[in-house]
Design a protein around this motif. Structure first.
Motif, PDB file in Angstrom:
ATOM      1  N   GLN A 124       1.791  14.470 -11.724  1.00  0.00           N
ATOM      2  CA  GLN A 124       1.519  13.043 -11.774  1.00  0.00           C
ATOM      3  C   GLN A 124       2.789  12.214 -11.610  1.00  0.00           C
ATOM      4  OE1 GLN A 124      -0.408  12.383 -15.532  1.00  0.00           O
ATOM      5  NE2 GLN A 124      -2.261  13.514 -14.990  1.00  0.00           N
ATOM      6  N   ASP A 125       3.870  12.679 -12.195  1.00  0.00           N
ATOM      7  CA  ASP A 125       5.072  11.861 -12.292  1.00  0.00           C
ATOM      8  C   ASP A 125       5.926  11.876 -11.029  1.00  0.00           C
ATOM      9  OD1 ASP A 125       4.422  11.162 -14.876  1.00  0.00           O
ATOM     10  OD2 ASP A 125       5.702  12.694 -15.793  1.00  0.00           O
ATOM     11  N   LEU A 126       6.016  12.994 -10.344  1.00  0.00           N
ATOM     12  CA  LEU A 126       6.971  13.077  -9.239  1.00  0.00           C
ATOM     13  C   LEU A 126       6.683  12.087  -8.118  1.00  0.00           C
ATOM     14  CD1 LEU A 126       7.939  16.851  -9.018  1.00  0.00           C
ATOM     15  CD2 LEU A 126       8.994  14.967 -10.306  1.00  0.00           C
ATOM     16  N   PRO A 127       5.419  11.819  -7.761  1.00  0.00           N
ATOM     17  CA  PRO A 127       5.195  10.756  -6.770  1.00  0.00           C
ATOM     18  C   PRO A 127       5.648   9.378  -7.262  1.00  0.00           C
ATOM     19  CG  PRO A 127       3.282  12.191  -6.901  1.00  0.00           C
ATOM     20  CD  PRO A 127       4.164  12.561  -8.053  1.00  0.00           C
ATOM     21  N   VAL A 128       5.533   9.138  -8.574  1.00  0.00           N
ATOM     22  CA  VAL A 128       6.010   7.881  -9.140  1.00  0.00           C
ATOM     23  C   VAL A 128       7.533   7.825  -9.082  1.00  0.00           C
ATOM     24  CG1 VAL A 128       6.050   6.424 -11.199  1.00  0.00           C
ATOM     25  CG2 VAL A 128       4.000   7.739 -10.647  1.00  0.00           C
ATOM     26  N   VAL A 129       8.181   8.925  -9.429  1.00  0.00           N
ATOM     27  CA  VAL A 129       9.645   8.976  -9.379  1.00  0.00           C
ATOM     28  C   VAL A 129      10.141   8.761  -7.947  1.00  0.00           C
ATOM     29  CG1 VAL A 129      11.653  10.466  -9.730  1.00  0.00           C
ATOM     30  CG2 VAL A 129       9.818  10.411 -11.436  1.00  0.00           C
ATOM     31  N   GLU A 130       9.427   9.295  -6.971  1.00  0.00           N
ATOM     32  CA  GLU A 130       9.800   9.079  -5.570  1.00  0.00           C
ATOM     33  C   GLU A 130       9.793   7.601  -5.232  1.00  0.00           C
ATOM     34  OE1 GLU A 130       8.255  10.320  -1.081  1.00  0.00           O
ATOM     35  OE2 GLU A 130       7.308  11.177  -2.862  1.00  0.00           O
ATOM     36  N   ARG A 131       8.773   6.873  -5.685  1.00  0.00           N
ATOM     37  CA  ARG A 131       8.701   5.424  -5.439  1.00  0.00           C
ATOM     38  C   ARG A 131       9.805   4.708  -6.210  1.00  0.00           C
ATOM     39  NH1 ARG A 131       8.001   4.551  -1.439  1.00  0.00           N
ATOM     40  NH2 ARG A 131       8.281   6.773  -1.109  1.00  0.00           N
ATOM     41  N   LEU A 132      10.101   5.182  -7.406  1.00  0.00           N
ATOM     42  CA  LEU A 132      11.164   4.598  -8.219  1.00  0.00           C
ATOM     43  C   LEU A 132      12.493   4.661  -7.485  1.00  0.00           C
ATOM     44  CD1 LEU A 132      12.231   3.588 -11.051  1.00  0.00           C
ATOM     45  CD2 LEU A 132      12.517   6.019 -11.616  1.00  0.00           C
ATOM     46  N   LEU A 133      12.851   5.829  -6.998  1.00  0.00           N
ATOM     47  CA  LEU A 133      14.150   6.012  -6.357  1.00  0.00           C
ATOM     48  C   LEU A 133      14.227   5.293  -5.022  1.00  0.00           C
ATOM     49  CD1 LEU A 133      14.760   9.782  -7.178  1.00  0.00           C
ATOM     50  CD2 LEU A 133      15.427   7.757  -8.499  1.00  0.00           C
ATOM     51  N   ALA A 134      13.069   5.073  -4.391  1.00  0.00           N
ATOM     52  CA  ALA A 134      13.030   4.348  -3.120  1.00  0.00           C
ATOM     53  C   ALA A 134      13.064   2.836  -3.319  1.00  0.00           C
ATOM     54  CB  ALA A 134      11.791   4.740  -2.330  1.00  0.00           C
ATOM     55  N   LEU A 135      13.101   2.384  -4.552  1.00  0.00           N
ATOM     56  CA  LEU A 135      13.107   0.960  -4.898  1.00  0.00           C
ATOM     57  C   LEU A 135      11.837   0.273  -4.397  1.00  0.00           C
ATOM     58  CD1 LEU A 135      15.574  -0.378  -6.418  1.00  0.00           C
ATOM     59  CD2 LEU A 135      15.883  -1.722  -4.366  1.00  0.00           C
ATOM     60  N   ASP A 136      10.737   0.998  -4.468  1.00  0.00           N
ATOM     61  CA  ASP A 136       9.452   0.527  -3.958  1.00  0.00           C
ATOM     62  C   ASP A 136       8.612   0.035  -5.131  1.00  0.00           C
ATOM     63  OD1 ASP A 136       7.026   0.088  -2.748  1.00  0.00           O
ATOM     64  OD2 ASP A 136       6.805   2.113  -1.953  1.00  0.00           O
ATOM     65  N   ALA A 137       8.793  -1.235  -5.490  1.00  0.00           N
ATOM     66  CA  ALA A 137       8.096  -1.794  -6.646  1.00  0.00           C
ATOM     67  C   ALA A 137       6.591  -1.755  -6.448  1.00  0.00           C
ATOM     68  CB  ALA A 137       8.566  -3.221  -6.900  1.00  0.00           C
ATOM     69  N   ALA A 138       6.125  -2.176  -5.277  1.00  0.00           N
ATOM     70  CA  ALA A 138       4.684  -2.200  -5.022  1.00  0.00           C
ATOM     71  C   ALA A 138       4.117  -0.795  -4.988  1.00  0.00           C
ATOM     72  CB  ALA A 138       4.411  -2.912  -3.699  1.00  0.00           C
ATOM     73  N   GLY A 139       4.833   0.133  -4.363  1.00  0.00           N
ATOM     74  CA  GLY A 139       4.354   1.511  -4.294  1.00  0.00           C
ATOM     75  C   GLY A 139       4.269   2.166  -5.654  1.00  0.00           C
ATOM     76  N   LEU A 140       5.255   1.914  -6.517  1.00  0.00           N
ATOM     77  CA  LEU A 140       5.216   2.481  -7.864  1.00  0.00           C
ATOM     78  C   LEU A 140       4.049   1.906  -8.654  1.00  0.00           C
ATOM     79  CD1 LEU A 140       8.045   3.336 -10.255  1.00  0.00           C
ATOM     80  CD2 LEU A 140       6.352   1.699 -11.060  1.00  0.00           C
ATOM     81  N   TYR A 141       3.889   0.601  -8.605  1.00  0.00           N
ATOM     82  CA  TYR A 141       2.800  -0.062  -9.334  1.00  0.00           C
ATOM     83  C   TYR A 141       1.450   0.509  -8.904  1.00  0.00           C
ATOM     84  CZ  TYR A 141       0.125  -4.065 -11.208  1.00  0.00           C
ATOM     85  OH  TYR A 141      -0.763  -4.878 -11.892  1.00  0.00           O
ATOM     86  N   ARG A 142       1.251   0.624  -7.594  1.00  0.00           N
ATOM     87  CA  ARG A 142      -0.039   1.113  -7.087  1.00  0.00           C
ATOM     88  C   ARG A 142      -0.246   2.587  -7.394  1.00  0.00           C
ATOM     89  NH1 ARG A 142       1.414  -2.277  -1.846  1.00  0.00           N
ATOM     90  NH2 ARG A 142       0.344  -4.243  -2.352  1.00  0.00           N
ATOM     91  N   GLN A 143       0.816   3.390  -7.288  1.00  0.00           N
ATOM     92  CA  GLN A 143       0.682   4.818  -7.573  1.00  0.00           C
ATOM     93  C   GLN A 143       0.277   5.043  -9.029  1.00  0.00           C
ATOM     94  OE1 GLN A 143       0.849   7.435  -5.545  1.00  0.00           O
ATOM     95  NE2 GLN A 143       0.593   8.952  -7.174  1.00  0.00           N
ATOM     96  N   VAL A 144       0.902   4.335  -9.945  1.00  0.00           N
ATOM     97  CA  VAL A 144       0.587   4.491 -11.370  1.00  0.00           C
ATOM     98  C   VAL A 144      -0.872   4.105 -11.629  1.00  0.00           C
ATOM     99  CG1 VAL A 144       1.071   3.591 -13.677  1.00  0.00           C
ATOM    100  CG2 VAL A 144       2.953   4.228 -12.164  1.00  0.00           C
ATOM    101  N   HIS A 145      -1.319   3.007 -11.064  1.00  0.00           N
ATOM    102  CA  HIS A 145      -2.677   2.548 -11.334  1.00  0.00           C
ATOM    103  C   HIS A 145      -3.729   3.385 -10.606  1.00  0.00           C
ATOM    104  CE1 HIS A 145      -0.576  -1.009 -12.925  1.00  0.00           C
ATOM    105  NE2 HIS A 145      -1.682  -1.195 -13.629  1.00  0.00           N
ATOM    106  N   GLN A 146      -3.479   3.741  -9.365  1.00  0.00           N
ATOM    107  CA  GLN A 146      -4.478   4.491  -8.607  1.00  0.00           C
ATOM    108  C   GLN A 146      -4.618   5.921  -9.121  1.00  0.00           C
ATOM    109  OE1 GLN A 146      -3.247   4.031  -4.514  1.00  0.00           O
ATOM    110  NE2 GLN A 146      -3.729   1.842  -4.494  1.00  0.00           N
ATOM    111  N   ALA A 147      -3.503   6.539  -9.504  1.00  0.00           N
ATOM    112  CA  ALA A 147      -3.537   7.914 -10.013  1.00  0.00           C
ATOM    113  C   ALA A 147      -3.719   7.969 -11.523  1.00  0.00           C
ATOM    114  CB  ALA A 147      -2.259   8.658  -9.623  1.00  0.00           C
ATOM    115  N   ARG A 148      -3.802   6.809 -12.157  1.00  0.00           N
ATOM    116  CA  ARG A 148      -3.991   6.709 -13.610  1.00  0.00           C
ATOM    117  C   ARG A 148      -2.911   7.492 -14.375  1.00  0.00           C
ATOM    118  NH1 ARG A 148     -10.621   6.802 -14.470  1.00  0.00           N
ATOM    119  NH2 ARG A 148     -11.042   5.094 -13.026  1.00  0.00           N
TER     120      ARG A 148
END
Length: 270
Positions: free
Chosen positions: A195-219
């Protein structure tokens, strides 16, 4: 008389006795890292030090802490203003008081939409308090601007980040943005990593929208999704291009139980 927030979780999340806390910090942070340098932002966990303290310390050790740190944390209890700022006075820890930078706090209130002065909202929350001993150890005269967030829309967080970045670009003193969050809660270690590694990928990419959506869509049960999204939006406005992973881990590495863990990450943004 200025208001002082007393330490809430000293003795549970971290040592209450100054000498024990100093000894722990000395062990974790005594040897300066050769890569210690100014940074724009940090993401660190806020669990008890026995579980996540070393993961947080690994990131703190690489940073030359500036005079002011803007603290962004989740509101676990859901009480108070949706974006609650502790705007005056100071915070007490076993190492002594930490002053609020009242000038910057006042500017945040004036310029960042949605932020309200609500010191009382911070009374029962631990997510920012556990950051303070690290900062005090590395820079005893540090001043803080503590901001605690409940649920916000992505559009609102992006707008808040743009406003905060504009303010910090004009501010005469250097500052550090520090967001506090744990990752997946009470799942197996294998599930947490998935669950976490896709979120961490968005974090390191500085992708605020991608992180927000990944957390909510993947719960993903990442408690600090709102402060971390705000951090990323602000860093993008400050010209940061990406981050580096310092360490990922989970509570099972300490307890030996990988059947139900809380996961943690620390990351650094120059």
């Amino acid at each position: 008389m200025p208001q002082v927030r007393q330490a809430l979780v000293a003795g549970s999340f971290y040592p209450a006795e100054p000498y024990r806390l100093q000894a722990w910090l000395q062990q974790q942070l005594a040897v300066p890292s050769s890569s210690a340098a100014p940074a724009l932002g940090l993401v660190v966990p806020h669990a008890g030090y026995v579980y996540s303290g070393a993961i947080a310390a690994a990131a703190f050790a690489q940073v030359a802490v500036p005079p002011v740190v803007v603290l962004l944390g989740p509101n676990h209890r859901g009480q108070g203003a949706p974006a609650a700022l502790y705007d005056q006075g100071g915070w007490q820890t076993p190492l002594g008081p930490v002053a609020v930078d009242e000038a910057l706090a006042a500017a945040v209130l004036a310029e960042v939409p949605g932020v309200a002065a609500d010191p009382a909202a911070h009374a029962g929350e631990h997510s920012l308090e556990v950051m303070l001993p690290f900062l005090q150890w590395l820079r005893p005269d540090v001043r803080i601007v503590p901001l605690m967030l409940q649920a916000w829309s992505l559009a609102d967080l992006l707008t808040m980040g743009q406003a905060l970045a504009s303010l910090l670009q004009r501010w005469p003193q250097p500052s550090l943005l520090l967001a506090s969050s744990d990752m997946s809660h009470y799942v197996t270690a294998t599930a947490a990593r998935a669950q976490d590694l896709p979120v961490v990928e968005r974090l390191l990419a500085l992708d605020a929208a991608g992180l927000y959506r990944q957390v909510h869509q993947a719960r993903v049960s990442m408690c600090g999704v709102y402060p971390v999204t705000l951090l990323l939006a602000t860093l993008a406005g400050l010209g940061c291009r990406g981050g580096e992973l310092v360490r990922y881990g989970h509570s099972g590495e300490v307890t030996g139980d990988e059947g139900s863990v809380v996961a943690y990450v620390s990351a650094l943004f120059r």
